[in-house]
Design a protein around this motif. Sequence first.
Motif, PDB file in Angstrom:
ATOM      1  N   LYS A 304       0.843  -1.208   0.000  1.00  0.00           N
ATOM      2  CA  LYS A 304       0.000   0.000   0.000  1.00  0.00           C
ATOM      3  C   LYS A 304       0.871   1.247   0.000  1.00  0.00           C
ATOM      4  CE  LYS A 304      -3.874  -1.776   2.551  1.00  0.00           C
ATOM      5  NZ  LYS A 304      -4.219  -1.960   3.968  1.00  0.00           N
ATOM      6  N   LEU A 305       1.871   1.240   0.861  1.00  0.00           N
ATOM      7  CA  LEU A 305       2.732   2.421   0.976  1.00  0.00           C
ATOM      8  C   LEU A 305       3.507   2.666  -0.316  1.00  0.00           C
ATOM      9  CD1 LEU A 305       3.987   4.722   2.611  1.00  0.00           C
ATOM     10  CD2 LEU A 305       5.606   3.102   3.580  1.00  0.00           C
ATOM     11  N   ILE A 306       4.132   1.646  -0.868  1.00  0.00           N
ATOM     12  CA  ILE A 306       4.978   1.860  -2.051  1.00  0.00           C
ATOM     13  C   ILE A 306       4.139   2.309  -3.249  1.00  0.00           C
ATOM     14  CG2 ILE A 306       5.068  -0.516  -2.996  1.00  0.00           C
ATOM     15  CD1 ILE A 306       8.166   1.653  -2.633  1.00  0.00           C
ATOM     16  N   ALA A 312       8.880   5.217  -7.044  1.00  0.00           N
ATOM     17  CA  ALA A 312       9.565   4.186  -6.247  1.00  0.00           C
ATOM     18  C   ALA A 312       8.882   2.838  -6.476  1.00  0.00           C
ATOM     19  CB  ALA A 312       9.525   4.549  -4.771  1.00  0.00           C
ATOM     20  N   GLU A 313       9.684   1.798  -6.598  1.00  0.00           N
ATOM     21  CA  GLU A 313       9.152   0.445  -6.817  1.00  0.00           C
ATOM     22  C   GLU A 313       9.806  -0.500  -5.831  1.00  0.00           C
ATOM     23  OE1 GLU A 313       6.696  -0.036  -8.773  1.00  0.00           O
ATOM     24  OE2 GLU A 313       6.749   1.823  -9.922  1.00  0.00           O
ATOM     25  N   ALA A 314       9.135  -1.630  -5.571  1.00  0.00           N
ATOM     26  CA  ALA A 314       9.682  -2.570  -4.591  1.00  0.00           C
ATOM     27  C   ALA A 314       9.654  -4.000  -5.095  1.00  0.00           C
ATOM     28  CB  ALA A 314       8.895  -2.473  -3.286  1.00  0.00           C
ATOM     29  N   ILE A 315      10.658  -4.751  -4.664  1.00  0.00           N
ATOM     30  CA  ILE A 315      10.735  -6.186  -4.932  1.00  0.00           C
ATOM     31  C   ILE A 315      10.759  -6.877  -3.572  1.00  0.00           C
ATOM     32  CG2 ILE A 315      12.176  -8.017  -5.936  1.00  0.00           C
ATOM     33  CD1 ILE A 315      13.417  -5.531  -7.605  1.00  0.00           C
ATOM     34  N   PHE A 316       9.666  -7.534  -3.241  1.00  0.00           N
ATOM     35  CA  PHE A 316       9.574  -8.226  -1.959  1.00  0.00           C
ATOM     36  C   PHE A 316       9.976  -9.688  -2.180  1.00  0.00           C
ATOM     37  CE2 PHE A 316       6.312  -4.899  -1.904  1.00  0.00           C
ATOM     38  CZ  PHE A 316       6.415  -4.339  -0.637  1.00  0.00           C
ATOM     39  N   VAL A 317      10.799 -10.240  -1.309  1.00  0.00           N
ATOM     40  CA  VAL A 317      11.157 -11.663  -1.406  1.00  0.00           C
ATOM     41  C   VAL A 317      10.719 -12.333  -0.107  1.00  0.00           C
ATOM     42  CG1 VAL A 317      13.029 -13.331  -1.745  1.00  0.00           C
ATOM     43  CG2 VAL A 317      13.147 -11.092  -2.855  1.00  0.00           C
ATOM     44  N   THR A 318       9.876 -13.368  -0.238  1.00  0.00           N
ATOM     45  CA  THR A 318       9.346 -13.995   0.978  1.00  0.00           C
ATOM     46  C   THR A 318      10.238 -15.154   1.426  1.00  0.00           C
ATOM     47  OG1 THR A 318       8.021 -15.739  -0.047  1.00  0.00           O
ATOM     48  CG2 THR A 318       7.010 -13.540   0.100  1.00  0.00           C
ATOM     49  N   LYS A 319       9.975 -15.597   2.652  1.00  0.00           N
ATOM     50  CA  LYS A 319      10.713 -16.748   3.202  1.00  0.00           C
ATOM     51  C   LYS A 319      10.380 -18.019   2.443  1.00  0.00           C
ATOM     52  CE  LYS A 319      11.214 -14.726   7.774  1.00  0.00           C
ATOM     53  NZ  LYS A 319      10.399 -14.285   8.899  1.00  0.00           N
ATOM     54  N   GLU A 320       9.281 -17.994   1.672  1.00  0.00           N
ATOM     55  CA  GLU A 320       8.893 -19.155   0.846  1.00  0.00           C
ATOM     56  C   GLU A 320       9.488 -19.063  -0.559  1.00  0.00           C
ATOM     57  OE1 GLU A 320       6.929 -21.583   2.172  1.00  0.00           O
ATOM     58  OE2 GLU A 320       7.045 -20.434   4.044  1.00  0.00           O
ATOM     59  N   LYS A 321      10.418 -18.166  -0.738  1.00  0.00           N
ATOM     60  CA  LYS A 321      11.081 -17.970  -2.043  1.00  0.00           C
ATOM     61  C   LYS A 321      10.132 -17.493  -3.133  1.00  0.00           C
ATOM     62  CE  LYS A 321      15.058 -20.800  -1.126  1.00  0.00           C
ATOM     63  NZ  LYS A 321      15.951 -21.855  -1.514  1.00  0.00           N
ATOM     64  N   GLU A 322       9.166 -16.699  -2.717  1.00  0.00           N
ATOM     65  CA  GLU A 322       8.301 -16.040  -3.697  1.00  0.00           C
ATOM     66  C   GLU A 322       8.778 -14.604  -3.849  1.00  0.00           C
ATOM     67  OE1 GLU A 322       4.326 -18.182  -1.913  1.00  0.00           O
ATOM     68  OE2 GLU A 322       5.399 -16.570  -0.902  1.00  0.00           O
ATOM     69  N   VAL A 324       7.450 -10.863  -4.974  1.00  0.00           N
ATOM     70  CA  VAL A 324       6.237 -10.077  -5.202  1.00  0.00           C
ATOM     71  C   VAL A 324       6.677  -8.682  -5.646  1.00  0.00           C
ATOM     72  CG1 VAL A 324       4.102  -9.224  -4.164  1.00  0.00           C
ATOM     73  CG2 VAL A 324       5.091 -11.383  -3.364  1.00  0.00           C
ATOM     74  N   LEU A 325       6.148  -8.243  -6.775  1.00  0.00           N
ATOM     75  CA  LEU A 325       6.601  -6.978  -7.354  1.00  0.00           C
ATOM     76  C   LEU A 325       5.541  -5.889  -7.213  1.00  0.00           C
ATOM     77  CD1 LEU A 325       8.042  -8.376 -10.732  1.00  0.00           C
ATOM     78  CD2 LEU A 325       9.315  -7.854  -8.646  1.00  0.00           C
ATOM     79  N   SER A 326       5.975  -4.667  -6.935  1.00  0.00           N
ATOM     80  CA  SER A 326       5.032  -3.547  -6.977  1.00  0.00           C
ATOM     81  C   SER A 326       4.682  -3.304  -8.445  1.00  0.00           C
ATOM     82  CB  SER A 326       5.658  -2.301  -6.342  1.00  0.00           C
ATOM     83  OG  SER A 326       6.737  -1.844  -7.129  1.00  0.00           O
TER      84      SER A 326
END
Length: 346
Positions: A304-306, A312-322, A324-326
Amino acid sequence: MKVTSRPFGILNLLIIIILASCSSEEFNPRSDNRLLLGTVCVLSLDRSEPVELFEKAFEIIAGEERLMSLQIEDSDLSEVNRAAGESYAKVSPDTMEVLQAAKAYASMSGGAFDPTIAPLVGLWGIVTGNAVSPPDPAEIEAVRKLTDYRKVLINEEDHSVFLTDKGMKVDLGGIAKGYVGDKVKEFLLSEGVERAIINLGGNIVVLGSKPGGVPWKIGIQNPFDNRGRHIGLVSVVDSTVVTSGIYERFFEYEGKRYHHILDPWTGYPVENELASVSVIAEKSMDADALSTSLFVLGIDEGMKLIEEIEGAEAIFVTKEKEVVLSSGAGNYFELKDSDFSIISWR
Ligand code: ADP
Ligand code: MG
């Protein structure tokens, strides 16, 4: 800004630089590095640039460190922290600018990012590398109350800062490297430099592009592999990429990992679905504060924030190796490791 006895990830940094520079398009840089800001700072410039630029750039970094380090006794921040609960302390325009930005990010992130996290950071001892076990929960509870960015009062007129409660402390470790990266870039631009890579402990700032207008390729670190492997590449021109993750600084106790980004509400290292989050932006100070903020917020709130922040863009990497891209991050990011998969989030 923190200083630690352990320079983390020298190998990782070198690999990022090598990666950023190997391609058919010629960029044959000269690189130099210094241990500053509690990490390894690497500067890569075209060989045609005068070598004096290195010394001047490192002096800029060292100068900012003298203002904002908690380890330096007469830094602006140390003076502010010493005067907590008692009086305003004068600070330099640079320190004030970073403190103001830190407060703005604290407010924007609803307190997830909080520059007054220092007493908790100190209690955990993760940043110094001395921690071996978690602190006593009662102590965490007591110290947690000292974290509240709304109690940082800034007097713009005479450049002074007051922390209202005794024992409060500010820590700019989540934002200052970004600010310093921007400063170095400004300096290089003023010297007429067309292309450069500034790597402050993994905070990457790129100036210009590779020859021929080809974007730089910056590796996104695999958060489960401390040997400098990357999961993908971000292609950028005149931009910055900053990552916050569970792999930077941590200790393990009874099989559990305790890392260096703290949740201001619990007083414990952040525990959510994230292993890392990288932010691409124009200004490295924004990317730095945002990467820490998003890491604390987690994907739901972080996304929501990004999405509210333009450019600004974000690349989230989860502990499950997924991964998720803004909404705009796909324009820059290319996944390279088949152990990971890009998913859409809810
Ligand atoms: P790094 O500096 O390792 O690249 P970050 O930019 O995410 O990573 O900053 C982490 C640092 O910020 C910590 O070492 C600590 O000094 C500080 N910090 C930890 N938790 C927070 C928080 N919730 N808000 C602001 N700063 C934090
Ligand atoms: Mg940060």
